[in-house]
Scaffold this motif. Structure first.
Motif, PDB file in Angstrom:
ATOM      1  N   SER A  87      -8.661   0.995   3.764  1.00  0.00           N
ATOM      2  CA  SER A  87      -8.861   2.800   4.055  1.00  0.00           C
ATOM      3  C   SER A  87      -7.476   3.124   4.658  1.00  0.00           C
ATOM      4  O   SER A  87      -7.208   2.505   5.594  1.00  0.00           O
ATOM      5  N   ILE A  88      -7.076   4.076   3.953  1.00  0.00           N
ATOM      6  CA  ILE A  88      -5.670   4.656   4.527  1.00  0.00           C
ATOM      7  C   ILE A  88      -6.127   6.078   4.628  1.00  0.00           C
ATOM      8  O   ILE A  88      -6.606   7.036   3.842  1.00  0.00           O
ATOM      9  N   PHE A  89      -5.690   6.624   6.043  1.00  0.00           N
ATOM     10  CA  PHE A  89      -5.790   8.030   6.468  1.00  0.00           C
ATOM     11  C   PHE A  89      -4.348   8.364   6.632  1.00  0.00           C
ATOM     12  O   PHE A  89      -3.499   7.854   7.380  1.00  0.00           O
TER      13      PHE A  89
ATOM     14  N   ILE B 169       0.802  -1.273   0.130  1.00  0.00           N
ATOM     15  CA  ILE B 169       0.129   0.142  -0.015  1.00  0.00           C
ATOM     16  C   ILE B 169       0.699   1.284  -0.003  1.00  0.00           C
ATOM     17  O   ILE B 169       0.654   2.200  -0.592  1.00  0.00           O
ATOM     18  N   ASP B 170       2.015   1.358   0.831  1.00  0.00           N
ATOM     19  CA  ASP B 170       2.959   2.533   1.026  1.00  0.00           C
ATOM     20  C   ASP B 170       3.456   2.664  -0.377  1.00  0.00           C
ATOM     21  O   ASP B 170       3.528   3.878  -0.614  1.00  0.00           O
ATOM     22  N   ALA B 171       3.937   1.657  -0.953  1.00  0.00           N
ATOM     23  CA  ALA B 171       4.710   1.746  -2.193  1.00  0.00           C
ATOM     24  C   ALA B 171       3.770   2.382  -3.318  1.00  0.00           C
ATOM     25  O   ALA B 171       4.349   2.973  -4.350  1.00  0.00           O
TER      26      ALA B 171
ATOM     27  N   MET C 205      -8.040   4.778  -0.830  1.00  0.00           N
ATOM     28  CA  MET C 205      -8.626   3.268  -0.822  1.00  0.00           C
ATOM     29  C   MET C 205      -8.004   2.268  -1.406  1.00  0.00           C
ATOM     30  O   MET C 205      -7.859   2.509  -2.827  1.00  0.00           O
ATOM     31  N   TYR C 206      -7.353   1.319  -0.912  1.00  0.00           N
ATOM     32  CA  TYR C 206      -6.729   0.294  -1.807  1.00  0.00           C
ATOM     33  C   TYR C 206      -7.444  -0.933  -2.145  1.00  0.00           C
ATOM     34  O   TYR C 206      -7.944  -1.675  -0.950  1.00  0.00           O
ATOM     35  N   VAL C 207      -7.962  -0.974  -3.328  1.00  0.00           N
ATOM     36  CA  VAL C 207      -9.046  -1.912  -3.518  1.00  0.00           C
ATOM     37  C   VAL C 207      -8.983  -3.261  -4.070  1.00  0.00           C
ATOM     38  O   VAL C 207      -8.240  -3.389  -5.063  1.00  0.00           O
TER      39      VAL C 207
ATOM     40  N   MET D 227      -8.420   6.520  -5.159  1.00  0.00           N
ATOM     41  CA  MET D 227      -8.826   5.244  -5.138  1.00  0.00           C
ATOM     42  C   MET D 227      -7.654   4.293  -5.832  1.00  0.00           C
ATOM     43  O   MET D 227      -7.272   4.821  -6.967  1.00  0.00           O
ATOM     44  N   ILE D 228      -7.067   3.482  -5.359  1.00  0.00           N
ATOM     45  CA  ILE D 228      -6.083   2.526  -5.941  1.00  0.00           C
ATOM     46  C   ILE D 228      -6.613   1.162  -6.236  1.00  0.00           C
ATOM     47  O   ILE D 228      -7.160   0.384  -5.393  1.00  0.00           O
TER      48      ILE D 228
END
Length: 276
Positions: free
Chosen positions: A156-158, A115-117, A126-128, A264-265
């Motif tokens: 979900s990332i904040f 996700i961080d990458a 949002m990593y879907v 949105m990813i």
């Protein structure tokens, strides 16, 4: 005059002509929508002006317009306590939830690194993996199958010090499952009604997102929450699933407005996470 009062007056001035036209041209339908909206919104805990303003004049407008459908779904489903415990679900629902969460728990570090990458900079993301049954990122093999009850799998990332405003979800065909991957002892919580759920006390939170709620991260680091939508427990799960499939196109368009401030990813070209 406060900013909130100015906003309320502006919304009221805009709403009055529409209600007047509604009662003039379609009085019965307008009255029915108002009554059904009142039945729907009164499910919430804090029955104050802020609740009614948000529901009828603010970001709850879509929830109000969908209230006839949502109330019908309530009749087709088991009793809805609003905030759920996993053991309140039928056993086959529980098995799917446990299966998905066990993957996140076992592969947490790899998933967060991926996700961080891909997330880069941004306030919210949002990593879907799946979105209303449609497969998106395919780098975790366990999420590539079609589940019977789970229809959305994401994270979900904040960013630090990032929170949502109070808001309502649009549809009650599904329930929202959140699981915090890195619970820290800080002002990081989800709030629904009168209760705050601090992730360091309880990393799993399941609720009806058509109730007024918000998510808060008053922590300097990122907040990662597993984000799962599961169909409402019902004597007719096939019907609920079919209804969700039918309305999913419209739901996606509505959610495009709900998630307009989110990154949105959802591309299958993301880096593969190695199997363990």
């Amino acid at each position: 005059m406060t900013k909130t009062l100015r906003k309320s007056l502006r919304q009221f001035v805009i709403a009055v002509p529409f209600l007047t036209l509604g009662f003039y041209f379609i009085p019965i339908e307008t009255a029915v929508f108002i009554v059904l909206g009142l039945i729907d919104v009164l499910r919430n805990d804090n029955k104050d002006w802020g609740l009614f303003r948000r529901y009828f004049l603010g970001n709850g407008l879509f929830t109000w317009l969908l209230s006839p459908f949502n109330l019908l779904v309530d009749l087709l489903s088991y009793k809805n306590p609003g905030v759920w415990k996993l053991d309140q679900f039928p056993e086959d629902y529980q098995r799917e939830v446990s299966e998905v969460l066990s993957v996140f728990k076992a592969r947490k570090d790899e998933i967060i690194a991926d996700i961080d990458a891909n997330f880069g900079a941004g306030r919210r993301g949002m990593y879907v993996y799946q979105w209303y049954g449609k497969h998106k990122i395919d780098n975790v093999a366990e999420f590539n199958k079609d589940f019977k009850y789970i229809k959305t799998i994401a994270v979900s990332i904040f960013s630090g010090r990032e929170s949502t405003s109070w808001h309502f979800g649009p549809l009650r065909l599904s329930l929202r499952i959140l699981y915090n991957l890195i619970p820290v002892k800080a002002e990081v919580f989800v709030e629904c009604g009168n209760a705050k759920n601090y992730w360091h006390d309880n990393p799993l939170y399941i609720f009806d997102d058509t109730l007024l709620h918000r998510s808060v991260n008053e922590y300097d680091g990122r907040r990662y929450c597993v984000f799962v939508d599961i169909i409402r427990p019902s004597p007719f799960p096939g019907l609920i699933s079919a209804l969700l499939a039918i309305v999913s196109v419209s739901v996606e368009r509505i959610n495009a407005m709900f998630y307009k401030n989110w990154k949105m990813i959802g591309s299958s070209k993301s880096k593969k996470v190695a199997a363990v």
